[in-house]
Write a protein that holds these residues in place. Sequence first.
Motif, PDB file in Angstrom:
ATOM      1  N   MET A   1       0.835  -1.190   0.000  1.00 35.28           N
ATOM      2  CA  MET A   1       0.000   0.000   0.000  1.00 35.28           C
ATOM      3  C   MET A   1       0.878   1.252   0.000  1.00 35.28           C
ATOM      4  O   MET A   1       1.926   1.284   0.611  1.00 35.28           O
ATOM      5  CB  MET A   1      -0.887  -0.007   1.247  1.00 35.28           C
ATOM      6  N   GLY A   2       0.416   2.255  -0.690  1.00 36.53           N
ATOM      7  CA  GLY A   2       1.195   3.475  -0.818  1.00 36.53           C
ATOM      8  C   GLY A   2       0.969   4.449   0.320  1.00 36.53           C
ATOM      9  O   GLY A   2       0.293   4.161   1.302  1.00 36.53           O
ATOM     10  N   VAL A   3       1.527   5.594   0.145  1.00 37.01           N
ATOM     11  CA  VAL A   3       1.441   6.667   1.128  1.00 37.01           C
ATOM     12  C   VAL A   3       0.080   7.356   1.015  1.00 37.01           C
ATOM     13  O   VAL A   3      -0.405   7.578  -0.086  1.00 37.01           O
ATOM     14  CB  VAL A   3       2.570   7.695   0.860  1.00 37.01           C
ATOM     15  N   ASP A   4      -0.516   7.686   2.137  1.00 33.91           N
ATOM     16  CA  ASP A   4      -1.745   8.482   2.160  1.00 33.91           C
ATOM     17  C   ASP A   4      -1.310   9.943   1.991  1.00 33.91           C
ATOM     18  O   ASP A   4      -0.823  10.559   2.935  1.00 33.91           O
ATOM     19  CB  ASP A   4      -2.480   8.266   3.488  1.00 33.91           C
ATOM     20  N   VAL A   5      -1.453  10.467   0.786  1.00 30.36           N
ATOM     21  CA  VAL A   5      -0.927  11.789   0.449  1.00 30.36           C
ATOM     22  C   VAL A   5      -1.526  12.883   1.328  1.00 30.36           C
ATOM     23  O   VAL A   5      -0.809  13.734   1.852  1.00 30.36           O
ATOM     24  CB  VAL A   5      -1.150  12.106  -1.053  1.00 30.36           C
ATOM     25  N   LYS A   6      -2.837  12.851   1.510  1.00 26.45           N
ATOM     26  CA  LYS A   6      -3.482  13.885   2.325  1.00 26.45           C
ATOM     27  C   LYS A   6      -2.995  13.824   3.770  1.00 26.45           C
ATOM     28  O   LYS A   6      -2.723  14.845   4.387  1.00 26.45           O
ATOM     29  CB  LYS A   6      -4.999  13.745   2.251  1.00 26.45           C
ATOM     30  N   LYS A   7      -2.866  12.603   4.309  1.00 23.78           N
ATOM     31  CA  LYS A   7      -2.383  12.460   5.681  1.00 23.78           C
ATOM     32  C   LYS A   7      -0.926  12.942   5.780  1.00 23.78           C
ATOM     33  O   LYS A   7      -0.549  13.599   6.740  1.00 23.78           O
ATOM     34  CB  LYS A   7      -2.493  11.000   6.129  1.00 23.78           C
ATOM     35  N   LEU A   8      -0.128  12.628   4.767  1.00 26.09           N
ATOM     36  CA  LEU A   8       1.269  13.049   4.746  1.00 26.09           C
ATOM     37  C   LEU A   8       1.387  14.568   4.863  1.00 26.09           C
ATOM     38  O   LEU A   8       2.116  15.084   5.698  1.00 26.09           O
ATOM     39  CB  LEU A   8       1.957  12.566   3.459  1.00 26.09           C
ATOM     40  N   PHE A   9       0.638  15.293   4.025  1.00 30.16           N
ATOM     41  CA  PHE A   9       0.749  16.751   3.999  1.00 30.16           C
ATOM     42  C   PHE A   9      -0.042  17.462   5.084  1.00 30.16           C
ATOM     43  O   PHE A   9       0.319  18.547   5.495  1.00 30.16           O
ATOM     44  CB  PHE A   9       0.348  17.298   2.622  1.00 30.16           C
TER      45      PHE A   9
ATOM     46  N   GLU B   1       2.441  31.644  -2.252  1.00 27.73           N
ATOM     47  CA  GLU B   1       3.678  32.101  -2.865  1.00 27.73           C
ATOM     48  C   GLU B   1       4.714  30.985  -2.794  1.00 27.73           C
ATOM     49  O   GLU B   1       4.833  30.295  -1.781  1.00 27.73           O
ATOM     50  CB  GLU B   1       4.167  33.319  -2.082  1.00 27.73           C
ATOM     51  N   ALA B   2       5.458  30.782  -3.884  1.00 27.20           N
ATOM     52  CA  ALA B   2       6.443  29.701  -3.908  1.00 27.20           C
ATOM     53  C   ALA B   2       7.648  30.063  -4.766  1.00 27.20           C
ATOM     54  O   ALA B   2       7.515  30.747  -5.772  1.00 27.20           O
ATOM     55  CB  ALA B   2       5.802  28.421  -4.438  1.00 27.20           C
ATOM     56  N   ASP B   3       8.818  29.582  -4.329  1.00 28.79           N
ATOM     57  CA  ASP B   3      10.045  29.728  -5.110  1.00 28.79           C
ATOM     58  C   ASP B   3      10.154  28.599  -6.123  1.00 28.79           C
ATOM     59  O   ASP B   3      10.833  28.711  -7.138  1.00 28.79           O
ATOM     60  CB  ASP B   3      11.267  29.685  -4.184  1.00 28.79           C
ATOM     61  N   CYS B   4       9.494  27.482  -5.796  1.00 27.98           N
ATOM     62  CA  CYS B   4       9.565  26.286  -6.633  1.00 27.98           C
ATOM     63  C   CYS B   4       8.198  25.600  -6.596  1.00 27.98           C
ATOM     64  O   CYS B   4       7.679  25.317  -5.513  1.00 27.98           O
ATOM     65  CB  CYS B   4      10.645  25.346  -6.090  1.00 27.98           C
ATOM     66  N   THR B   5       7.615  25.365  -7.754  1.00 21.00           N
ATOM     67  CA  THR B   5       6.316  24.698  -7.842  1.00 21.00           C
ATOM     68  C   THR B   5       6.499  23.341  -8.501  1.00 21.00           C
ATOM     69  O   THR B   5       7.110  23.243  -9.565  1.00 21.00           O
ATOM     70  CB  THR B   5       5.314  25.552  -8.651  1.00 21.00           C
ATOM     71  N   ILE B   6       5.957  22.317  -7.850  1.00 21.02           N
ATOM     72  CA  ILE B   6       6.072  20.958  -8.368  1.00 21.02           C
ATOM     73  C   ILE B   6       4.680  20.408  -8.641  1.00 21.02           C
ATOM     74  O   ILE B   6       3.801  20.498  -7.780  1.00 21.02           O
ATOM     75  CB  ILE B   6       6.810  20.079  -7.353  1.00 21.02           C
ATOM     76  N   THR B   7       4.494  19.885  -9.825  1.00 22.31           N
ATOM     77  CA  THR B   7       3.223  19.288 -10.195  1.00 22.31           C
ATOM     78  C   THR B   7       3.495  17.838 -10.595  1.00 22.31           C
ATOM     79  O   THR B   7       4.371  17.568 -11.414  1.00 22.31           O
ATOM     80  CB  THR B   7       2.571  20.061 -11.367  1.00 22.31           C
ATOM     81  N   ILE B   8       2.734  16.933  -9.981  1.00 24.24           N
ATOM     82  CA  ILE B   8       2.953  15.506 -10.208  1.00 24.24           C
ATOM     83  C   ILE B   8       1.639  14.758  -9.987  1.00 24.24           C
ATOM     84  O   ILE B   8       0.823  15.157  -9.161  1.00 24.24           O
ATOM     85  CB  ILE B   8       4.071  14.981  -9.256  1.00 24.24           C
ATOM     86  N   ALA B   9       1.421  13.682 -10.745  1.00 19.11           N
ATOM     87  CA  ALA B   9       0.222  12.862 -10.572  1.00 19.11           C
ATOM     88  C   ALA B   9       0.358  12.032  -9.298  1.00 19.11           C
ATOM     89  O   ALA B   9       1.470  11.709  -8.879  1.00 19.11           O
ATOM     90  CB  ALA B   9       0.040  11.945 -11.780  1.00 19.11           C
ATOM     91  N   ALA B  10      -0.765  11.699  -8.687  1.00 19.65           N
ATOM     92  CA  ALA B  10      -0.766  10.953  -7.419  1.00 19.65           C
ATOM     93  C   ALA B  10       0.022   9.648  -7.521  1.00 19.65           C
ATOM     94  O   ALA B  10       0.819   9.328  -6.646  1.00 19.65           O
ATOM     95  CB  ALA B  10      -2.196  10.685  -6.964  1.00 19.65           C
ATOM     96  N   GLU B  11      -0.163   8.892  -8.603  1.00 15.28           N
ATOM     97  CA  GLU B  11       0.540   7.597  -8.726  1.00 15.28           C
ATOM     98  C   GLU B  11       2.049   7.795  -8.881  1.00 15.28           C
ATOM     99  O   GLU B  11       2.844   7.018  -8.356  1.00 15.28           O
ATOM    100  CB  GLU B  11      -0.030   6.759  -9.865  1.00 15.28           C
ATOM    101  N   ASP B  12       2.454   8.875  -9.553  1.00 19.00           N
ATOM    102  CA  ASP B  12       3.881   9.152  -9.696  1.00 19.00           C
ATOM    103  C   ASP B  12       4.465   9.666  -8.384  1.00 19.00           C
ATOM    104  O   ASP B  12       5.631   9.413  -8.072  1.00 19.00           O
ATOM    105  CB  ASP B  12       4.120  10.156 -10.823  1.00 19.00           C
ATOM    106  N   PHE B  13       3.655  10.381  -7.588  1.00 21.31           N
ATOM    107  CA  PHE B  13       4.114  10.859  -6.290  1.00 21.31           C
ATOM    108  C   PHE B  13       4.438   9.673  -5.382  1.00 21.31           C
ATOM    109  O   PHE B  13       5.400   9.702  -4.628  1.00 21.31           O
ATOM    110  CB  PHE B  13       3.057  11.769  -5.646  1.00 21.31           C
ATOM    111  N   GLN B  14       3.660   8.601  -5.500  1.00 25.88           N
ATOM    112  CA  GLN B  14       3.918   7.385  -4.716  1.00 25.88           C
ATOM    113  C   GLN B  14       5.314   6.848  -5.042  1.00 25.88           C
ATOM    114  O   GLN B  14       6.078   6.489  -4.156  1.00 25.88           O
ATOM    115  CB  GLN B  14       2.875   6.300  -5.017  1.00 25.88           C
ATOM    116  N   LYS B  15       5.650   6.811  -6.330  1.00 28.89           N
ATOM    117  CA  LYS B  15       6.971   6.332  -6.758  1.00 28.89           C
ATOM    118  C   LYS B  15       8.073   7.243  -6.220  1.00 28.89           C
ATOM    119  O   LYS B  15       9.128   6.777  -5.810  1.00 28.89           O
ATOM    120  CB  LYS B  15       7.048   6.286  -8.285  1.00 28.89           C
ATOM    121  N   LEU B  16       7.803   8.553  -6.232  1.00 30.29           N
ATOM    122  CA  LEU B  16       8.779   9.529  -5.766  1.00 30.29           C
ATOM    123  C   LEU B  16       9.059   9.349  -4.274  1.00 30.29           C
ATOM    124  O   LEU B  16      10.206   9.367  -3.851  1.00 30.29           O
ATOM    125  CB  LEU B  16       8.257  10.942  -6.039  1.00 30.29           C
ATOM    126  N   ILE B  17       8.022   9.128  -3.479  1.00 36.93           N
ATOM    127  CA  ILE B  17       8.184   8.952  -2.034  1.00 36.93           C
ATOM    128  C   ILE B  17       8.917   7.643  -1.721  1.00 36.93           C
ATOM    129  O   ILE B  17       9.736   7.580  -0.822  1.00 36.93           O
ATOM    130  CB  ILE B  17       6.803   8.985  -1.325  1.00 36.93           C
TER     131      ILE B  17
END
Length: 110
Positions: free
Chosen positions: A1-9, A58-74
Amino acid sequence: MGVDVKKLFNEELPAALAKNADDAKTIGAKYQLNVTGEGAWNIDVSATGPACKAGEGEADCTITIAAEDFQKLIENPQANGMQLFFAGKLKVAGNQMLAMKLQKLFSYKA
């Protein structure tokens, strides 16, 4: 099972940032993370932080990624980060060098 993105953030990362506040501020940036299908979060690890809140800001760096790809990144930030970036699945706007510091951000434990 992957990371719960909402819980993570919404829970885990804010608690970890609070515990590691002084070190987190050394990153010295504001990030906007947009996880498609999950939500958007603004992370402040500059001198005014640390903070992690839902929504956009406001952000110095903006990252956009799909949920399934974010799982791979984590799972494996070092190996998968570059792979996703060069495949066009990890989009970085603003200061791209700051994206390299995200691994440190996610290494904090509450």
